[in-house]
Structures are given as structure tokens and as C-alpha cells.
Design an enzyme around this catalytic site. Sequence first.
Site, PDB file in Angstrom:
ATOM      1  CB  SER A  53      -0.881   0.096   1.237  1.00 34.27           C
ATOM      2  OG  SER A  53      -1.255  -1.123   1.713  1.00 34.27           O
ATOM      3  CG  HIS A  78      -2.334  -0.576  -3.955  1.00 29.71           C
ATOM      4  ND1 HIS A  78      -2.573   0.741  -3.639  1.00 29.71           N
ATOM      5  CD2 HIS A  78      -2.585  -1.271  -2.815  1.00 29.71           C
ATOM      6  CE1 HIS A  78      -2.949   0.829  -2.386  1.00 29.71           C
ATOM      7  NE2 HIS A  78      -2.973  -0.368  -1.862  1.00 29.71           N
ATOM      8  CG  ASN A 118      -3.712   4.671   0.265  1.00 33.05           C
ATOM      9  OD1 ASN A 118      -4.926   4.687   0.477  1.00 33.05           O
ATOM     10  ND2 ASN A 118      -3.027   3.542   0.249  1.00 33.05           N
TER      11      ASN A 118
END
Length: 382
Positions: free
Chosen positions: A123, A144, A195
Site C-alpha cells: 500500500s 495495488h 492514498n
Amino acid sequence: MKGSDIKKIAVIGAGAMGNGIAQVGILAGYTVAMRDIEQRFVDKGVDTIKASLAKFVNKGKITQEQSEMALSRLIPIVDLEAAVKDADLIIEAAPEDLDLKKKIFAELDSLVPEEAILASNTSTMSITKIASAAKRQERVIGMHFFNPSVLMKLVEVIYGNNSSDEAVQATFEVAQKMGKIPVIVKKDSPGFIYNRVNAPTGLLLQKILEKGSPSFEQFDAVFKPFMPMAPFELLDYVGLDIVMHTQKYFSETLSKDYTPVKALVDLVNSGVLGMKTGKGLYDWSAGRPQIDTSNPTTEYDPVDMVALQVNEATKLLEEGVVEGPADIDLAMANGGGGVGPFALAKGIGYDNLVKKCNALADKFGLEVFRPTKTMQEGNIQV
Ligand SMILES: NC(=O)c1ccc[n+]([C@@H]2O[C@H](COP(=O)([O-])OP(=O)(O)OC[C@H]3O[C@@H](n4cnc5c(N)ncnc54)[C@H](O)[C@@H]3O)[C@@H](O)[C@H]2O)c1
């Protein structure tokens, strides 16, 4: 190796992500070897897949026959060499520990066929650093998936500094065959797309927690009526330890502004980790917390969150992490947001968003919130 040449996949790790990825693979028609270090971990992964397939059958998403066919393509296994020696694509989903991942990639590099692609589901970690353990770095990339991987559509396919176009393209095609929405990340950069765009909003939540005013519940009360999970509730759901580690990683790679606040560190150190421990910011001991929505704060509104996301997204454009704004919107919409930041920005107007970013930067003394040049120009077409 082309996407259509890929017939057998090996998944390294049968944990939360690994078994989900294996399930997605067998449902898409691939033979999948799912490998973990001990038989009991493999068995647990298989049980999870069986339970999940049974749910799919009950909901009418697949037939009993399709479920059985998929399971017949699964090879649960502990022997690493047997798992990977004839695999075309290896997806590593072992714990988030750089030394462990490098050790695994060095080992894989010597065991897999010449042409095989080695992908990491990390991640946060640099694909280039993971790839440095392999001799043939051009075949190492990032793949991912998002949690839960059987449901979430987004897959970020990430270039390390030395990855070949061929390896990225083939993996992109595999993700499509799995029914996912792949988005290419052109540059190995902290947090990749999803993210990273959410990094400054995570920071805002931390700073509000530190101030203690408004309370996290008053903040969540603003969002709860129109979001499946309110922002602080989501932190508990993800795990406060994971949130803290991610913030720490961003403080080391993006800006010191991300340094985890004492309030968060104290909670983690005292074992208050969120849903998984039954207690986080909220009490989860009896299931999902009841959030009091009667007293929402008027100090913040959803546009604050959107402004920070759009601003961070413009940094990805400036840094050349993605091909263009449409890829960011595609990733954010399919990673959980529903709508991409640039599509939202169109409706709100860049002038408003720039004002919000400046106000938040001044209020908290955080330069990461300051609007970029691209944001100020406000000329992004999606
Ligand atoms: N959980 C998430 O929300 C999420 C989302 C996206 C990506 N990721 C990433 O996916 C990876 C796995 O995360 P997870 O949540 O599935 O972890 P997990 O702890 O649930 O599973 C990891 C599994 O790997 C096994 N393992 C350890 N060493 C191994 C080895 N040498 N070979 C094979 N298996 C080994 C462990 O026994 C365990 O079963 C991490 O890199 C994580 O950052 C996690």
C-alpha cells in the site's frame, strides 16, 4: 509477456488481501496457487474464499457450478518453489515490511520463469526499493488492490523506476480480465494515487483530534447523513495503528507536516486501535457505533475535505505521477469515493477551493495545505 499469455497466477500470502486476490483470480478463470508460510494460514485463506463464494452464490452473483469451477482452479500450497515455478504472474501480499518483501522478491527472482511478472500489493512502499532485491528489475511492478479486494474495483498498476512497459501493460490487462478498473501510476511515488489524494484529509482529521474542538463526533455528524462511513468512524474501521503508520510514512516521504499527533500516538500505544480492538475513538464493542448527529460542527464543511483532496490531486499532475486528471478521477471514484475530485471541483469552483486551502493552511500552520499553482490556475479539464 502479453496479458493474454498469463494463465497461472501465484499469490504470496493468504491473509486478508491475499485470499481476496486469489478469489478474484480463480473467478476470472486463472489457475491460482495461494501460498503462505504455514498450512494453517493457507487453510484459513481457503475457508475465507469458500465462505465468500457461498455468499456470492446466495446473492445470485454466481452459480453453484461457477463457484465449484473456481475452487477447482485454486491450489492452496506452502511449498514456494512448487507454487511459483510455472507461474506467469506472481502477486505478493505478505505483511508490509520492506526487508521481508525484499527477501521474498530476491527468492522469487531465482525461482520463477524468465518471463514471469513479479507484482507487489504494497500500500505504501516504493516499488523501486522492493525491485532492488531482484536481478531482473524490469519485470517488477506494483499491483495495488483495495480492501476488500473481492469487491473494490480499483487496482493501481504501478511503475517502479525500472519496470518495463510490457510488464505494466500485461498486468493492466489481467486486472481488466478480473473485472477491475485498473489505473496506471506512471511514477513510483508515496501513496500512489488513492492514498496520496487522501493524505491531507487524514492530516486534517489528526489536527482536529489534537485540538479537541470540535469533537470528532461533531465533525462526523456533518458527514454521517450522506456518507456510508463518516471520516473519524473510518479511521477506527481502518485501524488507528495503520493510520498512524501511514501518517508516519508520509512524514518521512512527503512532508514533516504529517508527523503523527500525540493524541493519535497515545491511543495506539495504549492499545486503542479501533474496530478490531472493540474500542477506538468510538465504542465498537456492540458493533458499529451510534454517532450522535444532533450537534454537527459549523466550523468545517465537506468542501474543506474536497479542497484538500483536489489540491493534493493537482500535485500528482505536477509531479507526473499519472497520465492526466481523468485517471485520478477514475481511481478516486472506484477506490471508494464514488465521484472524482476534479469532477467535484467543477461544481464547486476553483476560487472557492483555493480560499479553503489557504484558510486551512493558515489555521493550522501547515504548508502542505497551501494551494498549488495548478490549483490557483483552476484550468483542469475532465
Ligand atoms: N489490509 C488492507 O487494507 C490492505 C489494502 C491494500 C494493500 N494491503 C497490503 O497488502 C499486503 C498484505 O496485507 P494483509 O492485510 O493481507 O496482511 P495479513 O497480515 O492479513 O496477511 C499477510 C499474510 O502473509 C503471510 N506471510 C508472511 N510471510 C510470508 C512469506 N514469506 N510468504 C508468504 N506469505 C507470508 C502471513 O502469514 C499472512 O497470512 C501488505 O503489503 C499491505 O500493505 C493491505
